[in-house]
Write a protein that holds these residues in place. Structure first.
Motif, PDB file in Angstrom:
ATOM      1  N   UNK A 433      -7.868  -4.037   1.874  1.00 33.63           N
ATOM      2  CA  UNK A 433      -6.476  -4.485   1.793  1.00 33.63           C
ATOM      3  C   UNK A 433      -5.986  -5.078   3.107  1.00 33.63           C
ATOM      4  N   UNK A 434      -6.656  -4.721   4.224  1.00 28.52           N
ATOM      5  CA  UNK A 434      -6.185  -5.175   5.535  1.00 28.52           C
ATOM      6  C   UNK A 434      -7.224  -6.056   6.235  1.00 28.52           C
ATOM      7  N   UNK A 594      -5.487   2.195  16.161  1.00 32.64           N
ATOM      8  CA  UNK A 594      -5.843   2.977  14.983  1.00 32.64           C
ATOM      9  C   UNK A 594      -4.623   3.369  14.171  1.00 32.64           C
ATOM     10  N   UNK A 595      -3.530   3.702  14.878  1.00 34.06           N
ATOM     11  CA  UNK A 595      -2.282   4.039  14.190  1.00 34.06           C
ATOM     12  C   UNK A 595      -1.760   2.831  13.421  1.00 34.06           C
ATOM     13  N   UNK A 596      -1.801   1.671  14.066  1.00 33.45           N
ATOM     14  CA  UNK A 596      -1.337   0.435  13.418  1.00 33.45           C
ATOM     15  C   UNK A 596      -2.169   0.134  12.175  1.00 33.45           C
ATOM     16  N   UNK A 597      -3.485   0.290  12.288  1.00 32.84           N
ATOM     17  CA  UNK A 597      -4.354   0.003  11.147  1.00 32.84           C
ATOM     18  C   UNK A 597      -4.066   0.954   9.985  1.00 32.84           C
ATOM     19  N   UNK A 598      -3.876   2.236  10.281  1.00 29.85           N
ATOM     20  CA  UNK A 598      -3.559   3.196   9.223  1.00 29.85           C
ATOM     21  C   UNK A 598      -2.216   2.872   8.579  1.00 29.85           C
ATOM     22  N   UNK A 599      -1.241   2.463   9.397  1.00 30.18           N
ATOM     23  CA  UNK A 599       0.074   2.101   8.867  1.00 30.18           C
ATOM     24  C   UNK A 599      -0.026   0.888   7.947  1.00 30.18           C
ATOM     25  N   UNK A 600      -0.774  -0.123   8.362  1.00 30.95           N
ATOM     26  CA  UNK A 600      -0.934  -1.311   7.529  1.00 30.95           C
ATOM     27  C   UNK A 600      -1.718  -0.984   6.259  1.00 30.95           C
ATOM     28  N   UNK A 602      -1.640   1.813   4.642  1.00 24.04           N
ATOM     29  CA  UNK A 602      -0.677   2.440   3.725  1.00 24.04           C
ATOM     30  C   UNK A 602       0.273   1.401   3.144  1.00 24.04           C
ATOM     31  N   UNK A 603       0.727   0.484   3.995  1.00 23.65           N
ATOM     32  CA  UNK A 603       1.695  -0.516   3.538  1.00 23.65           C
ATOM     33  C   UNK A 603       1.102  -1.444   2.483  1.00 23.65           C
ATOM     34  N   UNK A 604      -0.182  -1.786   2.597  1.00 23.06           N
ATOM     35  CA  UNK A 604      -0.794  -2.765   1.701  1.00 23.06           C
ATOM     36  C   UNK A 604      -1.683  -2.125   0.634  1.00 23.06           C
ATOM     37  N   UNK A 605      -1.758  -0.804   0.612  1.00 27.32           N
ATOM     38  CA  UNK A 605      -2.601  -0.114  -0.366  1.00 27.32           C
ATOM     39  C   UNK A 605      -2.033  -0.281  -1.768  1.00 27.32           C
ATOM     40  N   UNK A 606      -2.880  -0.060  -2.761  1.00 27.18           N
ATOM     41  CA  UNK A 606      -2.409  -0.105  -4.139  1.00 27.18           C
ATOM     42  C   UNK A 606      -1.463   1.075  -4.364  1.00 27.18           C
ATOM     43  N   UNK A 607      -0.519   0.960  -5.291  1.00 24.77           N
ATOM     44  CA  UNK A 607       0.524   1.994  -5.454  1.00 24.77           C
ATOM     45  C   UNK A 607      -0.018   3.398  -5.673  1.00 24.77           C
ATOM     46  N   UNK A 608      -1.096   3.538  -6.423  1.00 28.20           N
ATOM     47  CA  UNK A 608      -1.598   4.874  -6.739  1.00 28.20           C
ATOM     48  C   UNK A 608      -2.067   5.631  -5.501  1.00 28.20           C
TER      49      UNK A 608
END
Length: 664
Positions: A433-434, A594-600, A602-608
């Motif tokens: 997703x990222x 790493x924090x930025x990547x995890x945040x992105x 989550x932001x771009x992940x599929x809803x489930x």
């Protein structure tokens, strides 16, 4: 007409007396068997006896002048199936079609013949091995990318080329036998690569004795120690000795490491930012939906528990034109699940079962299916994938607008099975997703990830998969990019798969991936840097993808010998100034990436998955303090395994009992 085999040709207005005389002359002529003619009247090729005579002369010439040369044989992997369906006449027709391609290409092959089994014989006198290999590869690619009419049927052919140098052959019979043995090996792989004869193809030992294998196993077991010696001990001693000589290399290495950490963090952040502006899928197709094919590659002993569910999910796909599902699988012995699959195929003719005899890899299964598929678009999937119902329809939106390949978004569906599966589930969101969309937007090229990827059939037929590469998907990506292919990435093309559920399974999977990426880097990096096929921006991306990713794990390890050196020079760890401002800032910036990547992610992940915030918090903690180091260790181990030629494929265990993540 004469070239087509006619004995004579006269105009419609011929005098009847002359016509009768011509017919009488033909009837009185003593018939000559076709095999006694120099050239076959229908194909224009040397008959086998006359070709062997030409080969005899070249062998004597090679002995006298040592000018070299090559004899090659071209078989067709689909010949048995074609003959069973269309009759023995296909042998002659196939040889004729292959000869037509060879004559059109021209080059160093000046004599063509054929044998009774329909194999093309090629004599290439006075050429070196590199030229012969290059010429044969070009011939194979052209044949694979061409649709032929054989016995009034439109077919694709997989040329299987075996060759041997004339200087290695004492006589013509051995030359032909060696080329035939090499053809048999080429047919096993179906990857279009010409195979040079080797003695082991006739049962001779490969030269690897038990002692050699045992030593290799011992060295592999000691590889963690070798990593420490190579990455820590040797640099530390080097820094010490250089300091004694008046050169403070260790301090310079410190700033190199700091710079490397900053570069890695910047690259991660850039991919994240560009992922927000990733190209969107075209709303409508530019052309009508064509027939399409799905190829599921499976190794049944490992995937027997999941394959029925997988096939059922494919049979539920929604596509507005014909969609065939080809299950290309290998198994060392018959399995009960095959009866279930045959019953499913009987009920639904869209399902085509393709057992691949002699296959030992996913690449061989895919290559066997390529010439079997009828669709203009092919989706490639592993045996645990469940694609979204509209996946093929949406994929065509990309391909109809000029793209050759589109890579979708792989989502983990068994995240509840273990903490490892949860970790991989979030990691896949960070990747698909990222990173993939961001990298495609940043460097203007995408990557085929091995599954949930959709190809134009013609390109896949020319590219194939090379089973000798541990990541055959990345290898195919590089060859397709060199050919000028456009590869897109679409995070909305979702397919759900199973993640490893144990640390051991994860280690084996990532070890194969890391070593496979290393193989691709060694094979293609410098070639890509010199290639005019890539823009400067693409070369920068390839350098990051193939070069920096291999350097970075070893560069980060240098912090240990640098700190040891600094402590030695200062007189002990207690004398060190640990609060170096720039070093602390670099460390904090690296951790923040790493924090930025995890945040992105989550932001771009599929809803489930986005609803499961705890998974992302856990990933952030584990990735920062454990998982990133785990992947670096795997990458360093991969280098030593490649040096030791330890290229064993360890399959990832599949289980049909994992808990699924509820969908939105």
């Amino acid at each position: 007409m004469l070239r087509g085999g006619a004995d004579d040709c006269v105009p419609d207005t011929s005098d009847p007396v002359e016509l009768a005389a011509r017919i009488e002359a033909k009837l009185r002529r003593v018939p000559v068997p076709v095999e006694n003619l120099l050239l076959d009247p229908r194909t224009g090729l040397y008959s086998q006896p006359h070709f062997l005579g030409e080969l005899d002369r070249e062998l004597k010439r090679a002995d006298d002048s040592r000018s070299g040369g090559v004899v090659a044989m071209v078989g067709v992997a689909e010949m048995a199936a074609l003959e069973a369906r269309l009759g023995p006449r296909v042998r002659r027709e196939v040889a004729e079609r292959l000869a037509g391609v060879a004559e059109k290409l021209g080059g160093v092959c000046d004599r063509l013949g054929w044998d009774d089994d329909g194999r093309l014989l090629m004599l290439m006198p006075g050429v070196d091995e590199d030229t012969a290999r290059s010429t044969l590869q070009k011939f194979a690619n052209t044949v694979a990318g061409t649709r032929f009419v054989v016995a009034d049927e439109n077919v694709r052919l997989t040329p299987a080329i075996g060759w041997t140098p004339l200087t290695d052959c004492p006589d013509r019979d051995q030359a032909v036998d060696q080329a035939r043995d090499a053809v048999a090996e080429s047919i096993r792989h179906r990857d279009l690569r010409p195979v040079k004869y080797a003695a082991w193809m006739r049962g001779a030992p490969r030269g690897r004795r038990r002692v050699t294998v045992a030593v290799q196993a011992l060295l592999s077991a000691l590889s963690p120690l070798f990593v420490l010696v190579l990455g820590v001990a040797i640099p530390f001693v080097f820094y010490q000795q250089m300091y004694e000589l008046g050169w403070d290399v260790g301090s310079a290495a410190y700033w190199v490491v700091v710079g490397g950490l900053i570069v890695s963090a910047v690259l991660i952040v850039l991919e994240c930012l560009f992922s927000l502006d990733a190209a969107s899928r075209p709303e409508r197709p530019a052309q009508p939906y064509p027939p399409a094919s799905a190829v599921i590659a499976a190794y049944l002993p490992n995937e027997a528990a999941t394959i029925v569910d997988t096939v059922e999910s494919f049979l539920r796909l929604d596509y507005p034109n014909e969609l065939e599902i080809v299950l290309a699988y290998n198994t060392p012995h018959p399995m009960p699940v095959e009866d279930t699959l045959r019953e499913m195929a009987r009920r639904d003719p869209r399902l085509v079962l393709l057992p691949v005899a002699g296959s030992t890899s996913k690449a061989q299964n895919i290559n066997a299916a390529v010439t079997r598929v009828r669709g203009d678009m092919v989706g490639i999937f592993d045996a645990d994938h469940h694609p979204a119902p509209d996946a093929f329809k949406n994929a065509w939106h990309w391909l109809s607008h000029g793209y050759d390949v589109v890579q979708g978004h792989c989502v983990i569906r068994n995240g509840e099975s273990s903490w490892v599966a949860k970790l991989v589930g979030v990691e896949f969101e960070a990747i698909y997703a990222v990173s993939h969309p961001g990298r495609t937007r940043l460097y203007t090229f995408g990557v085929f990830g091995g599954s949930n990827g959709f190809w134009r059939t013609d390109l896949l037929a020319r590219t194939r998969m090379h089973g000798s590469m541990l990541t055959e998907d990345i290898d195919a990506t590089m060859r397709a990019l060199h050919e000028g292919a456009k590869i897109a990435t679409d995070r909305t093309l979702v397919s759900r798969e199973l993640a490893p559920t144990t640390v051991k399974a994860l280690w084996n999977q990532r070890s194969r991936w890391a070593q496979g990426w290393l193989q691709v880097s060694l094979k293609y990096l410098w070639r890509a840097m010199r290639s005019p096929a890539f823009t400067f921006r693409q070369k920068a991306g390839l350098f990051v993808l193939l070069g920096w990713r291999e350097v970075q794990p070893w560069l980060t390890l240098q912090i240990l010998p640098v700190l040891l050196y600094a402590a030695w020079r200062a007189g002990g760890p207690g004398e060190l100034d640990w609060a170096v401002p720039l070093g602390l800032l670099a460390t904090l910036f690296t951790l923040s990436a790493g924090v930025v990547q995890a945040l992105f992610a989550w932001r771009l992940a599929i809803p489930e998955l986005r609803r499961r915030r705890a998974w992302f918090w856990r990933y952030l903690f584990v990735a920062t303090f454990f998982y990133s180091h785990f992947k670096n260790i795997v990458a360093r181990q991969a280098l030593l395994k490649e040096v030791l030629r330890d290229q064993q494929w360890r399959v990832t265990p599949r289980s049909g009992g994992g808990k699924a993540v509820p969908r939105a």
